[in-house]
Each structure stands twice: as structure tokens, then as C-alpha cells.
Design a protein around this motif. Sequence first.
Motif, PDB file in Angstrom:
ATOM      1  N   THR A 145      -2.746 -11.173   5.653  1.00  0.00           N
ATOM      2  CA  THR A 145      -3.114 -11.357   4.248  1.00  0.00           C
ATOM      3  C   THR A 145      -1.870 -11.370   3.378  1.00  0.00           C
ATOM      4  O   THR A 145      -0.864 -10.729   3.696  1.00  0.00           O
ATOM      5  CB  THR A 145      -4.045 -10.228   3.778  1.00  0.00           C
ATOM      6  N   GLY A 146      -1.952 -12.084   2.293  1.00  0.00           N
ATOM      7  CA  GLY A 146      -0.852 -12.130   1.347  1.00  0.00           C
ATOM      8  C   GLY A 146      -0.895 -10.953   0.391  1.00  0.00           C
ATOM      9  O   GLY A 146      -1.823 -10.135   0.409  1.00  0.00           O
ATOM     10  N   PRO A 147       0.086 -10.861  -0.474  1.00  0.00           N
ATOM     11  CA  PRO A 147       0.140  -9.744  -1.432  1.00  0.00           C
ATOM     12  C   PRO A 147      -1.090  -9.658  -2.319  1.00  0.00           C
ATOM     13  O   PRO A 147      -1.584  -8.563  -2.594  1.00  0.00           O
ATOM     14  CB  PRO A 147       1.412 -10.032  -2.234  1.00  0.00           C
ATOM     15  N   LEU A 148      -1.598 -10.809  -2.785  1.00  0.00           N
ATOM     16  CA  LEU A 148      -2.755 -10.791  -3.679  1.00  0.00           C
ATOM     17  C   LEU A 148      -3.985 -10.245  -2.975  1.00  0.00           C
ATOM     18  O   LEU A 148      -4.685  -9.365  -3.497  1.00  0.00           O
ATOM     19  CB  LEU A 148      -3.026 -12.192  -4.220  1.00  0.00           C
ATOM     20  N   ARG A 149      -4.286 -10.763  -1.788  1.00  0.00           N
ATOM     21  CA  ARG A 149      -5.461 -10.290  -1.047  1.00  0.00           C
ATOM     22  C   ARG A 149      -5.314  -8.811  -0.717  1.00  0.00           C
ATOM     23  O   ARG A 149      -6.276  -8.030  -0.831  1.00  0.00           O
ATOM     24  CB  ARG A 149      -5.612 -11.110   0.243  1.00  0.00           C
ATOM     25  N   GLN A 150      -4.118  -8.372  -0.315  1.00  0.00           N
ATOM     26  CA  GLN A 150      -3.913  -6.962   0.002  1.00  0.00           C
ATOM     27  C   GLN A 150      -4.161  -6.086  -1.214  1.00  0.00           C
ATOM     28  O   GLN A 150      -4.842  -5.053  -1.117  1.00  0.00           O
ATOM     29  CB  GLN A 150      -2.490  -6.741   0.510  1.00  0.00           C
ATOM     30  N   ALA A 156     -10.125  -2.747  -4.822  1.00  0.00           N
ATOM     31  CA  ALA A 156     -11.587  -2.743  -4.726  1.00  0.00           C
ATOM     32  C   ALA A 156     -12.088  -1.468  -4.064  1.00  0.00           C
ATOM     33  O   ALA A 156     -13.098  -0.885  -4.469  1.00  0.00           O
ATOM     34  CB  ALA A 156     -12.056  -3.973  -3.944  1.00  0.00           C
ATOM     35  N   THR A 157     -11.351  -1.001  -3.055  1.00  0.00           N
ATOM     36  CA  THR A 157     -11.735   0.258  -2.405  1.00  0.00           C
ATOM     37  C   THR A 157     -11.554   1.427  -3.357  1.00  0.00           C
ATOM     38  O   THR A 157     -12.376   2.357  -3.381  1.00  0.00           O
ATOM     39  CB  THR A 157     -10.912   0.461  -1.132  1.00  0.00           C
ATOM     40  N   ASP A 158     -10.488   1.395  -4.149  1.00  0.00           N
ATOM     41  CA  ASP A 158     -10.303   2.433  -5.171  1.00  0.00           C
ATOM     42  C   ASP A 158     -11.512   2.509  -6.097  1.00  0.00           C
ATOM     43  O   ASP A 158     -11.990   3.593  -6.436  1.00  0.00           O
ATOM     44  CB  ASP A 158      -9.042   2.148  -5.992  1.00  0.00           C
ATOM     45  N   LEU A 159     -11.997   1.333  -6.509  1.00  0.00           N
ATOM     46  CA  LEU A 159     -13.152   1.311  -7.406  1.00  0.00           C
ATOM     47  C   LEU A 159     -14.391   1.888  -6.735  1.00  0.00           C
ATOM     48  O   LEU A 159     -15.155   2.648  -7.349  1.00  0.00           O
ATOM     49  CB  LEU A 159     -13.417  -0.119  -7.872  1.00  0.00           C
ATOM     50  N   GLN A 189       6.124  -5.431   6.321  1.00  0.00           N
ATOM     51  CA  GLN A 189       6.058  -6.002   4.979  1.00  0.00           C
ATOM     52  C   GLN A 189       4.814  -5.510   4.244  1.00  0.00           C
ATOM     53  O   GLN A 189       4.855  -5.226   3.047  1.00  0.00           O
ATOM     54  CB  GLN A 189       6.061  -7.535   5.056  1.00  0.00           C
ATOM     55  N   ALA A 190       3.699  -5.385   4.961  1.00  0.00           N
ATOM     56  CA  ALA A 190       2.476  -4.859   4.344  1.00  0.00           C
ATOM     57  C   ALA A 190       2.671  -3.404   3.940  1.00  0.00           C
ATOM     58  O   ALA A 190       2.233  -2.968   2.868  1.00  0.00           O
ATOM     59  CB  ALA A 190       1.302  -4.988   5.314  1.00  0.00           C
ATOM     60  N   VAL A 191       3.372  -2.626   4.794  1.00  0.00           N
ATOM     61  CA  VAL A 191       3.638  -1.216   4.467  1.00  0.00           C
ATOM     62  C   VAL A 191       4.514  -1.111   3.227  1.00  0.00           C
ATOM     63  O   VAL A 191       4.271  -0.272   2.341  1.00  0.00           O
ATOM     64  CB  VAL A 191       4.299  -0.524   5.671  1.00  0.00           C
ATOM     65  N   ARG A 192       5.537  -1.974   3.125  1.00  0.00           N
ATOM     66  CA  ARG A 192       6.414  -1.936   1.954  1.00  0.00           C
ATOM     67  C   ARG A 192       5.640  -2.275   0.677  1.00  0.00           C
ATOM     68  O   ARG A 192       5.867  -1.673  -0.385  1.00  0.00           O
ATOM     69  CB  ARG A 192       7.590  -2.903   2.134  1.00  0.00           C
ATOM     70  N   ARG A 193       4.728  -3.229   0.770  1.00  0.00           N
ATOM     71  CA  ARG A 193       3.924  -3.574  -0.412  1.00  0.00           C
ATOM     72  C   ARG A 193       3.025  -2.406  -0.818  1.00  0.00           C
ATOM     73  O   ARG A 193       2.821  -2.140  -2.000  1.00  0.00           O
ATOM     74  CB  ARG A 193       3.078  -4.829  -0.146  1.00  0.00           C
ATOM     75  N   ILE A 194       2.483  -1.715   0.176  1.00  0.00           N
ATOM     76  CA  ILE A 194       1.642  -0.554  -0.126  1.00  0.00           C
ATOM     77  C   ILE A 194       2.469   0.536  -0.797  1.00  0.00           C
ATOM     78  O   ILE A 194       2.047   1.166  -1.771  1.00  0.00           O
ATOM     79  CB  ILE A 194       0.983  -0.021   1.164  1.00  0.00           C
TER      80      ILE A 194
END
Length: 714
Positions: A145-150, A156-159, A189-194
Motif C-alpha cells: 500500500t502507498g502512504p495514502l492508503r496506509q 479509520a481504525t483510530d475512529l 518504509q511502512a514502519v518509517r511512515r508509521i
Amino acid sequence: MKHRVAAPPRAHWLLLCTVLAFTVLLLALNAVVFGSFNDDEIAPTGAAATVPSAISNGGALIDARTSTPVALRPHDKTIALTFDDGPDPQWTPAVLDVLARYQVHATFFETGARAAQHPDLVRQVLADGHEIGNHTMSHPDLRDTGPLRQNLELQATDLALAHAAGVVPSLVRPPYSSSPASLDDAEWQAVRRIGADGRLVVLSDLDSEDWRQPGMGAVVANATPRDGKGAVVLFHDAGGDRSQTVAALERLIPALQAQGWRFDTVSGAVGVTGTDSPADLRTKVAGTVFVFAVRLSQFVAGSLTVLMVAAGVLAIARMIFVLAATAVHVRRRPRKRKPIRGPVTVIVPAYNEEAGIEATISSLLASTHPVEVIVVDDGSTDGTAEIVERLVSSRVRLIKQRNAGKAAALNTGLAAARTELVVMVDGDTVLDAGAVRAIVRPFADPDVGAVSGNAKVANRGGLLGKWQHIEYVIGFNLDRRMYDVGECMPTVPGAVGAFRRRAVLRCGGVPVDTLAEDTDLTMALERAGWRVVYEPTAIAWTEAPATLGQLWKQRYRWCYGTLQAVWKHRRAVLERGTGGRLGRRGLPYLLLFQVLLPVLAPFVDAAAIFGMFTQRWPVLLGYWLFFLVLQVIPGIVAFRLDREPLRPLLYLAAQQVVYRQLMYLVVVQSVVTAVAGARLPWHKLQRRGIGPVPVAQDAEAVTEPIPIPARRGH
């Protein structure tokens, strides 16, 4: 006094488009939220050139919020039990019971989809002293997944969690993740975005592999530390049968406690704080709205699925019932009937029919049964009257009147008729030579008050003509046979129908207060106790609309008029005899298959079209092909019965994609117009003339003037 006719409502198109768009959005939400969840098998690891060694060799909790990420591990002899993919109404409570029995706290990584479905379980997890984390909304592999989808998945889960428990966790476990040593470049890369989003990533040191269901003993072995170092252990409390997980916990926890191991949440085991933040009011409100939308999307998707299944069942039942009734009709229909020898009056209402009126009259004069033709010119503004005047003879009469509508013209013809049996034919219709003789034969039964003929499309040249040809052949040769067998015929078509004159007059003549005067009259006759039957050999060729605009106007009027007639004769459901059969057989069938299902069909089609772009497309394609087969089988039967070439059925698939949708929208517009209380004006179609048709010639064709008896009073 001339009554003002209200224009049909236009806002309903905006309403329909808005509702359809809203439905598609809900289906999209449902597909995104619930459509990506697969098994938990770890994807193959790729290259790891960018993953720091301090991370790959470090602990399971990764803090990448700064430019220098760090990896933290639980304290020695400390285990953090973690559970993914929940909450689940069966297995989460079972896991919580085991943890409570041994006074163990753990961390539950919840998916937003299941948190939205089971918010009470999220609250129970927190109430029992456990910790929750974010496991994305729909459980996608963040490597793909890209940054936007992530970002959307996590927010959404936060909500969903804010709505369920009023907290927003900072702990995140990426789906399909494993230990730090398995991190590759894409996952890093996903971990860094998180981390850049201010969150902490939790992987695992030990994977129980309970998702494989290897057996309780194997699960315990996989989750048992090999040395005294602390560990984050991965389990699941949802996503399948977790009985092995529960059994393994019953053995693992007391065994490790006996060895001096301590159990804690991830944050407690590692020694970090502030992993759960209270949600502010705006986040809670947004979470409530989001969860409502998710649940509504589930309801819509589920309802449409149920509707699709129900439509399939009804289609099968309808096909079986119609084919069975057709077989009965063919077997029951007498091969020989007592002939009707007296002359018959043919009434032709005409308004601006100069393109086809001469062909109509010529075909009537070629009839093998003695006829008198009465043409009622209803205030035509073209050359219709002049053409008929040239054909006036001892067998053709012309009556002119001011424009008052088709029903009024038919009543004028009835008043002028001098025979008991009358045939009503549209001004654009050409009859086979034997049609009149065939359509009056059933009147040998004194209980028969009306007979429906077999109308065929003459102008079949274009694609639209072929589609209408298919519709007419199937409709007239199967549906009308079924109605005949069930003694609940709803319509004798205006194109070709025969009536007992006294029966019509006793019912008050042809009704003038509905747009479907043929349907209204047919229902009135049956409620008066008369039988209405179908004669398939009484063939008439009619000019079908040649453009989509003309077709729309015609079907809009037909459908709206049918609704008027059904409402007018609604009390037939309480009657006995032929009226009761109409009310309890014909009207429900008409409303179900010609009103209710077509009104719902655009939403089912929207769901099917949307589904073709999801992982369910093979199922939906098979479903569509199944429906096509349900159309092809009756089509072949109908075309064979009518001795028509089967070649036009090659266009049946395209008809289901385009023509059927158009007819559904016509029904929707008609229903909305009726509900709004608007009245439609009469839509006059532009005639082009149907040209030559294969009119059968008979050795008994009448070529001399036929004496018509003087009209008797009634």
C-alpha cells in the motif's frame, strides 16, 4: 372544464442518481473495510538493504518517530502476550476468560472493521485491564500500500476505536508482520511512515503460528522462550477457529508462571508510557459517524446480496412455472373449435396514422373471416382521414370526431358497431389473413368475454427492433400462456384484441380514466365474471418504437397506466371467481415481476458492476451467466412455439446489459411519478410505417362485400 395535467416530476432523476451514487459509495466502503482480510501467512521477505542492523537485531517494539529509530525489547523473564485480528464474539471472550483466570494482562491489536462490528468487546478488553493497539482497518499488507492508503487504514481504525472505547492507541502492528529480523525494505518504509505519524510499531519475537492450527502442543512450543530474555509473543483471537489458541494458553501461562516468568502488556513489558490517548470530542463524533457508515455499508451489501440470491431463486421459480404453464396451455388448447360464422366488426382508432393506416385497412379487408372495418379518426392533423376516405366502401366506414383520446375513439366505434363480436386494432397494426378468424374462435365458449391476440414486431431491422422482437415473442408466447392457464390475464393488448360488445358495454365501455385502457378494460371484464384467454395463432404485426426516446415514452405510459389499473382494481384480491383469480394471482405476479423487482434492480446491478472490480468478480460473472441462461431457455421455447428463427436470440446478452436497464429505469420513473401524484399526458409515437409483412393468404379469403346485419339494441 379542461383539467390541467401536472407535469411528471423531474427531481426524481436527481434523487435516483443520488441514491445510486450513495449506494456505490457504501459498497466501496464495504469492499475496502471487509474485502482485504486474508490468511495470516507471511509474505516472502524481499531485500533488506535499507533496514538498520540495530533494528533487525533489536527488540520487537520499534520507535521510528525520530531520525534515529530504536528497537526495544521486554525486560528479562517478561512476556508480552499479543492477540491479532480481533475482536471476535466467540474467541475474544474465551481468551479474556483464560487471562483473567491467571491474572494476566495482554495487548490486543484490533482491526477497525471488527472494532466497528463489536465495540462492546473493545470496551471489555480495556475494562479487564488490557491494552489495545491498531491493526489497520481492513488488514492489508502495508508493503503493498502507498502512504495514502496506509494513512487511511490507520486513521479509520483510530475512529472505530475512539467510537468503541474513547481512546486512540499509538501502538501499531502491521498485518502479516513477523520478527524484526524479517523486515525487508518495503516493510521498513511502512514502519518509517508509521513512526513519522507519531506511532510505535510492535512486531513479535515469537510467533505461535496458531493461524496454521498445527496442534495445541506445537502452538505451546512455538510460544515458549528458549532463554531468559523477554519476548513479545504473537497469538490470534479472531480470523478462524482459535480453540487451539485457547487450549495453548491454558497450558503455557501456568507453566511459565511456575518458572518465574512475568506477563504484562507490551508497554508494561518494555517500559513505555502514554500508549493510549483519550479521544477528543471531535474524534469521538467522527468515529460514531464512521462506524455508522460502516454498519450501513454492511447492511446495504448484505441486503443486495440477499436480494440477488432471492432474485435468482425467483427467476428459477418463474422459469419453471412459466414453462410448466406453457406446456399445459399447449396440451390443453383444443385443436378444433366450433367456427364463428357471423361477421365481426373491427374498430381502428386512428390519430395521425397516415404512415400505416392504409396497410392496416388492406390487411383487414384480406381477412378470411367476414369483417366490417370502422375507422374512428380522433381529430388527426395529418392526412389520415383523407387516406381512409379513399378506402371507404360497404366494408369500410369512417367516423370523425374531435380529439378525445384512444379510449373515447374506441367507445365511438363500439357505439357504431352492428355485431356482437368486435376486434380492436391499433392504426399501426397489420393482421395476418387468418387473424380475425383465429381470435374469434374462443367465443364459442359463452363464458369468454375477451381474447388476446399475438402481437409481433414488424420493424425488426435495427438492434432496438431486435430487442423488442425478443421481448414480444417471449412475453406473448410464455407470459400470456401462463396467465391464460392461471385464468388471470391482466391485459388484452391494444394492438390486437377481441371482445364481446355487450360485455364491454356492461362494464361501462372502454375506460377513459387510465392511460392503459386495454389493461383497465381487461381487469374490469374479469371482475365482471368474464373469462379472458389467449389465442397464439391470431397474429398481428405492429410498428415498435424506432428510437430510444419513443420507446421510453411508450413504456413510460404503459407502466404508469398499468399502475393506475392495478390501483383501480385492487379490491379484486377480495373477490371470488375470475375477479378473485385476477386479484390473487395476476396482480401479485404483475407487481412482483414488473414493478418491485425492476425498482430494486438498478441497485442490484450497481452492486454487480461494482463487484466486477473486486475479488468477487468470478462469482458475479457466473451469476450473470446463470441469469442469461435463465433467459435463453424460455427464449428458445417461445421462439420455437412461435415458429420464429432463433438467430435474434444472439442479441439476448446485449439486451440484458442495455435494454433491460432502460426498462428498469422506466419502471422507476413510473413508480415515482405515481407516488408523486402527477398525471401523464398521452404520448403519441411518431409512425414511419412498417412496410410489407408476411401476411398469410387463405383460400377462403373474402373478396366480395359482406352484408353486415342491422345493429340490435342492448
